[in-house]
Write a protein that holds these residues in place. Structure first.
Motif, PDB file in Angstrom:
ATOM      1  N   ARG A  95      30.051  30.955  33.524  1.00 38.49           N
ATOM      2  CA  ARG A  95      30.259  29.521  33.689  1.00 38.49           C
ATOM      3  C   ARG A  95      31.570  29.299  34.446  1.00 38.49           C
ATOM      4  NH1 ARG A  95      28.274  24.943  30.462  1.00 38.49           N
ATOM      5  NH2 ARG A  95      27.059  26.460  29.274  1.00 38.49           N
ATOM      6  N   LEU A  96      31.607  28.275  35.268  1.00 42.14           N
ATOM      7  CA  LEU A  96      32.784  28.010  36.097  1.00 42.14           C
ATOM      8  C   LEU A  96      33.784  27.150  35.333  1.00 42.14           C
ATOM      9  CD1 LEU A  96      31.033  27.325  39.537  1.00 42.14           C
ATOM     10  CD2 LEU A  96      31.868  29.478  38.593  1.00 42.14           C
ATOM     11  N   PHE A  97      34.561  27.798  34.472  1.00 40.13           N
ATOM     12  CA  PHE A  97      35.550  27.064  33.682  1.00 40.13           C
ATOM     13  C   PHE A  97      36.755  26.648  34.517  1.00 40.13           C
ATOM     14  CE2 PHE A  97      33.595  29.376  29.985  1.00 40.13           C
ATOM     15  CZ  PHE A  97      33.137  28.241  29.339  1.00 40.13           C
ATOM     16  N   GLU A  98      37.168  27.492  35.447  1.00 39.50           N
ATOM     17  CA  GLU A  98      38.380  27.214  36.215  1.00 39.50           C
ATOM     18  C   GLU A  98      38.154  27.238  37.722  1.00 39.50           C
ATOM     19  OE1 GLU A  98      41.388  29.989  34.977  1.00 39.50           O
ATOM     20  OE2 GLU A  98      41.120  29.533  32.853  1.00 39.50           O
ATOM     21  N   GLY A  99      37.249  28.082  38.179  1.00 35.77           N
ATOM     22  CA  GLY A  99      37.058  28.245  39.608  1.00 35.77           C
ATOM     23  C   GLY A  99      35.997  27.326  40.175  1.00 35.77           C
ATOM     24  N   THR A 100      35.731  27.515  41.466  1.00 38.98           N
ATOM     25  CA  THR A 100      34.777  26.688  42.197  1.00 38.98           C
ATOM     26  C   THR A 100      33.518  27.490  42.523  1.00 38.98           C
ATOM     27  OG1 THR A 100      35.611  27.354  44.372  1.00 38.98           O
ATOM     28  CG2 THR A 100      36.730  25.490  43.277  1.00 38.98           C
ATOM     29  N   PRO A 101      32.428  26.786  42.878  1.00 40.73           N
ATOM     30  CA  PRO A 101      31.233  27.504  43.321  1.00 40.73           C
ATOM     31  C   PRO A 101      31.502  28.409  44.527  1.00 40.73           C
ATOM     32  CG  PRO A 101      30.662  25.248  42.783  1.00 40.73           C
ATOM     33  CD  PRO A 101      32.163  25.325  42.727  1.00 40.73           C
ATOM     34  N   THR A 102      32.358  27.962  45.436  1.00 43.08           N
ATOM     35  CA  THR A 102      32.688  28.789  46.600  1.00 43.08           C
ATOM     36  C   THR A 102      33.381  30.079  46.169  1.00 43.08           C
ATOM     37  OG1 THR A 102      32.833  26.896  48.084  1.00 43.08           O
ATOM     38  CG2 THR A 102      34.005  28.897  48.750  1.00 43.08           C
ATOM     39  N   GLN A 103      34.318  29.962  45.230  1.00 48.36           N
ATOM     40  CA  GLN A 103      34.996  31.165  44.737  1.00 48.36           C
ATOM     41  C   GLN A 103      34.014  32.109  44.063  1.00 48.36           C
ATOM     42  OE1 GLN A 103      38.004  29.084  42.412  1.00 48.36           O
ATOM     43  NE2 GLN A 103      39.617  29.972  43.693  1.00 48.36           N
TER      44      GLN A 103
END
Length: 269
Positions: A151-159
């Motif tokens: 799950r993207l808790f801190e980062g972005t979809p691009t990352q």
């Protein structure tokens, strides 16, 4: 101990669905992401293993919570490797992209990848072909799961897309040691994304059988994930088409755009 003794990797179950990976040569050991000290210490003692290092992928408590208790029990001079961007209690060696972690015993050379997405400073450890490693090994924490991603808790979809791209470039026989037994729920979602994926349908039966026998579904391989994991397949026509249908968007120009749609869908699935 013969310096070329093949390394073994064993899952130590913790909490409801975590695996603490123990890498050992029969006498010396490393552990990866020991969120709970109790089962870690019990396994090391039961197998007469001497802990020589701790590898941490990211700061979440279910991956770091056992570090200090382990050090208090076994010795505060045990090195603890972890990402440079996090303040992890007990960490003694901060590592970043392309660093090499050289462990003399059990003899191991690990390359560090920075793989933001789940957290901003998440890292993974990769052991390529060595005399005591039959196949490459990836310890990827919560970035890549069997048939899923973190799950993207801190980062972005691009990352996350770029991080998974680093993994996709690894040898296809690379063994993937992620840290949660999420596989069956991930497969249910993957089948919603790609209901006609024959490799995925076959894997669904295999994974179900493993869990019914009380066996882990891990490790998987990079090659398998490229065939069954929708988050590794955001350039595939069926995944793109489903993402467009779910989002109502006529165009999703990059794999990162596709990943953003299916990750948000997975969050509410």
């Amino acid at each position: 101990m013969d310096k070329n003794t093949l390394l073994q990797v064993w899952p130590i179950p913790a909490f409801d669905d975590n695996y603490i990976w123990c890498i050992h040569d029969g006498s010396s050991a490393l552990v990866v992401d020991p969120g709970d000290a109790v089962p870690t210490l019990a396994y090391l003692r039961a197998n007469n293993l001497t802990l020589k290092g701790i590898l941490i992928t990211h700061h979440h408590a279910d991956h770091t919570g056992g570090i200090l208790q382990i050090l208090q029990n076994l010795g505060i001079d045990i090195p603890v490797y972890g990402p440079v961007g996090d303040d992890i209690p007990g960490r003694t060696v901060a590592v970043m992209q392309d660093d090499k972690v050289e462990i003399p015993s059990p003899r191991m050379s690990l390359k560090v990848f920075e793989v933001p997405g789940h957290t901003l400073s998440h890292i993974a450890y990769f052991a390529n072909m060595q005399a005591n490693v039959v196949e490459p090994m990836l310890f990827c924490g919560d970035t890549l799961f069997a048939s899923g991603c973190g799950r993207l808790f801190e980062g972005t979809p691009t990352q996350m897309s770029e991080s998974l791209g680093k993994f996709a470039a690894l040898p296809k026989n690379t063994l993937v040691y992620c840290t949660h037994e999420y596989t069956l729920s991930n497969i249910r979602f993957a089948l919603a994304v790609e209901p006609n994926n024959l490799n995925l349908l076959s894997w669904a039966d295999q994974a179900k059988s493993l869990r019914e026998q009380g066996l882990p579904t891990l490790p998987t391989t990079i090659g398998q994930e490229l065939q069954v994991n929708p988050f590794m397949r955001c350039d595939q026509a069926e995944v793109i088409a489903m993402a467009k249908e779910i989002s109502g968007q006529a165009e999703l120009p990059t794999p990162a755009h596709v990943l953003a749609v299916i990750r948000a869908w997975k969050d509410r699935f």
